[in-house]
Design a protein around this motif. Structure first.
Motif, short mmCIF file in Angstrom:
data_model
loop_
_atom_site.label_atom_id
_atom_site.label_comp_id
_atom_site.label_asym_id
_atom_site.label_seq_id
_atom_site.Cartn_x
_atom_site.Cartn_y
_atom_site.Cartn_z
N ASP A 90 -73.11 -11.60 -77.07
CA ASP A 90 -72.97 -10.85 -75.82
C ASP A 90 -73.16 -9.34 -75.97
O ASP A 90 -72.55 -8.56 -75.25
CB ASP A 90 -71.59 -11.12 -75.19
CG ASP A 90 -71.51 -12.49 -74.54
OD1 ASP A 90 -72.57 -13.10 -74.30
OD2 ASP A 90 -70.39 -12.96 -74.26
N PHE A 93 -77.36 -9.31 -73.64
CA PHE A 93 -77.65 -10.46 -72.80
C PHE A 93 -78.97 -10.28 -72.04
O PHE A 93 -79.82 -11.18 -72.03
CB PHE A 93 -76.52 -10.72 -71.80
CG PHE A 93 -76.75 -11.94 -70.96
CD1 PHE A 93 -76.35 -13.19 -71.39
CD2 PHE A 93 -77.39 -11.85 -69.72
CE1 PHE A 93 -76.59 -14.32 -70.62
CE2 PHE A 93 -77.64 -12.97 -68.94
CZ PHE A 93 -77.22 -14.21 -69.41
N HIS A 122 -73.38 -13.40 -66.12
CA HIS A 122 -72.88 -12.82 -67.36
C HIS A 122 -71.83 -11.74 -67.08
O HIS A 122 -70.77 -11.70 -67.73
CB HIS A 122 -74.05 -12.24 -68.15
CG HIS A 122 -73.64 -11.39 -69.32
ND1 HIS A 122 -73.01 -11.90 -70.44
CD2 HIS A 122 -73.76 -10.06 -69.53
CE1 HIS A 122 -72.76 -10.92 -71.29
NE2 HIS A 122 -73.21 -9.80 -70.76
N HIS A 128 -73.54 -16.27 -71.34
CA HIS A 128 -73.38 -15.60 -72.64
C HIS A 128 -74.65 -15.71 -73.46
O HIS A 128 -75.45 -16.65 -73.29
CB HIS A 128 -72.22 -16.23 -73.41
CG HIS A 128 -70.93 -16.20 -72.66
ND1 HIS A 128 -70.16 -15.07 -72.56
CD2 HIS A 128 -70.30 -17.16 -71.93
CE1 HIS A 128 -69.09 -15.34 -71.81
NE2 HIS A 128 -69.16 -16.60 -71.42
N SER A 129 -74.79 -14.77 -74.38
CA SER A 129 -75.94 -14.77 -75.30
C SER A 129 -75.44 -14.82 -76.74
O SER A 129 -74.43 -14.21 -77.09
CB SER A 129 -76.82 -13.54 -75.09
OG SER A 129 -76.08 -12.34 -75.29
N GLU A 131 -77.17 -13.86 -80.31
CA GLU A 131 -78.33 -13.05 -80.70
C GLU A 131 -78.47 -12.99 -82.21
O GLU A 131 -77.47 -12.86 -82.92
CB GLU A 131 -78.16 -11.63 -80.16
CG GLU A 131 -77.78 -11.55 -78.69
CD GLU A 131 -76.71 -10.53 -78.40
OE1 GLU A 131 -76.10 -10.59 -77.32
OE2 GLU A 131 -76.45 -9.66 -79.28
N TYR A 143 -79.33 -18.18 -74.62
CA TYR A 143 -78.31 -17.88 -73.62
C TYR A 143 -77.96 -19.14 -72.87
O TYR A 143 -78.72 -20.13 -72.86
CB TYR A 143 -78.77 -16.78 -72.65
CG TYR A 143 -79.72 -17.25 -71.56
CD1 TYR A 143 -79.24 -17.59 -70.29
CD2 TYR A 143 -81.09 -17.36 -71.80
CE1 TYR A 143 -80.11 -18.02 -69.30
CE2 TYR A 143 -81.95 -17.79 -70.81
CZ TYR A 143 -81.46 -18.12 -69.56
OH TYR A 143 -82.32 -18.56 -68.58
#
Length: 224
Positions: A90, A93, A122, A128-129, A131, A143
């Motif tokens: 997050d 995002f 989000h 949510h991401s 990464e 995501y």
């Protein structure tokens, strides 16, 4: 803890949908309440036009691709490259979803309207991401939407080999961290690539049972 939005006035009841029919509705909107209610019912949006263009479709695949906790296959070669990536949650995002929406990608379906809708989701605490970074450069990620013990994956991308797989490995570890075995990672459809990582298929009726149990669980720790 994110707050659930008000109830949606759209009907996502799947009881009237014939088995084997993936597209279950057309229309509605991409508001917070609509998206939240859809995921709670096992439905997600994707435009039915070329590259995700309107009209807006609502989908509940039958069968459904799922990754059960403990089923993720991490090959020896993948395990060796995982330390090359820094994984963050997050912190980027919008960058992740825009990379997934890259108009140069084959099979693209994420429109600007979808990007903005999920950015709002989000900001409300539900999307949510995960990464993957190298030398402070975003090189991959995924995501999705987290509600209770459900993580509904939407899309992933990579600019470095195995970067999206590394994000999936981290997501699986995050969701499984507290040992609640009824948590569920939904991947919509099983592709050959996802099958190689341990994704299986279940009938929609079984998915709805798994979903109902997952929604009763608390969010994973980072998102509470």
């Amino acid at each position: 803890m994110p707050q659930a939005p008000r109830p949606s006035h759209w009907d996502f009841d799947l009881d009237r949908v014939p088995p084997g029919e993936d597209l279950v509705g057309v229309g509605a909107d991409l508001g917070l309440a609509t998206l939240f209610q859809a995921y709670c019912e096992g439905v997600f949006p994707m435009g039915v036009g070329e590259h995700g263009a309107p009209p807006l479709g609502w989908w509940s695949p039958d069968p459904r691709g799922v990754l059960r906790l403990g089923d993720l296959r991490v090959t020896r070669s993948l395990r060796k490259v995982l330390p090359r990536f820094e994984v963050r949650v997050d912190t980027a995002f919008r960058q992740v979803i825009e990379a997934c929406a890259d108009p140069e990608r084959p099979g693209r379906w994420i429109t600007p309207e979808v990007v903005e809708a999920y950015v709002r989701l989000h900001e409300a605490g539900w999307a949510h991401s995960i990464e993957t970074w190298q030398d402070d450069r975003l090189v991959g990620g995924l995501y999705g939407v987290a509600i209770g013990g459900l993580f509904a994956g939407e899309s992933m991308f990579h600019h470095a080999r195995d970067a999206s797989k590394a994000a999936l490995v981290h997501l699986h570890a995050l969701v499984a961290a507290d040992g609640l075995g009824d948590r569920l990672i939904d991947v919509q459809w099983r592709t050959p690539h996802l099958a190689s990582l341990g994704v299986t298929e279940v009938p929609r009726s079984r998915y709805r049972e798994l979903l109902a149990r997952a929604l009763q669980l608390p969010l994973p720790e980072p998102w509470r």
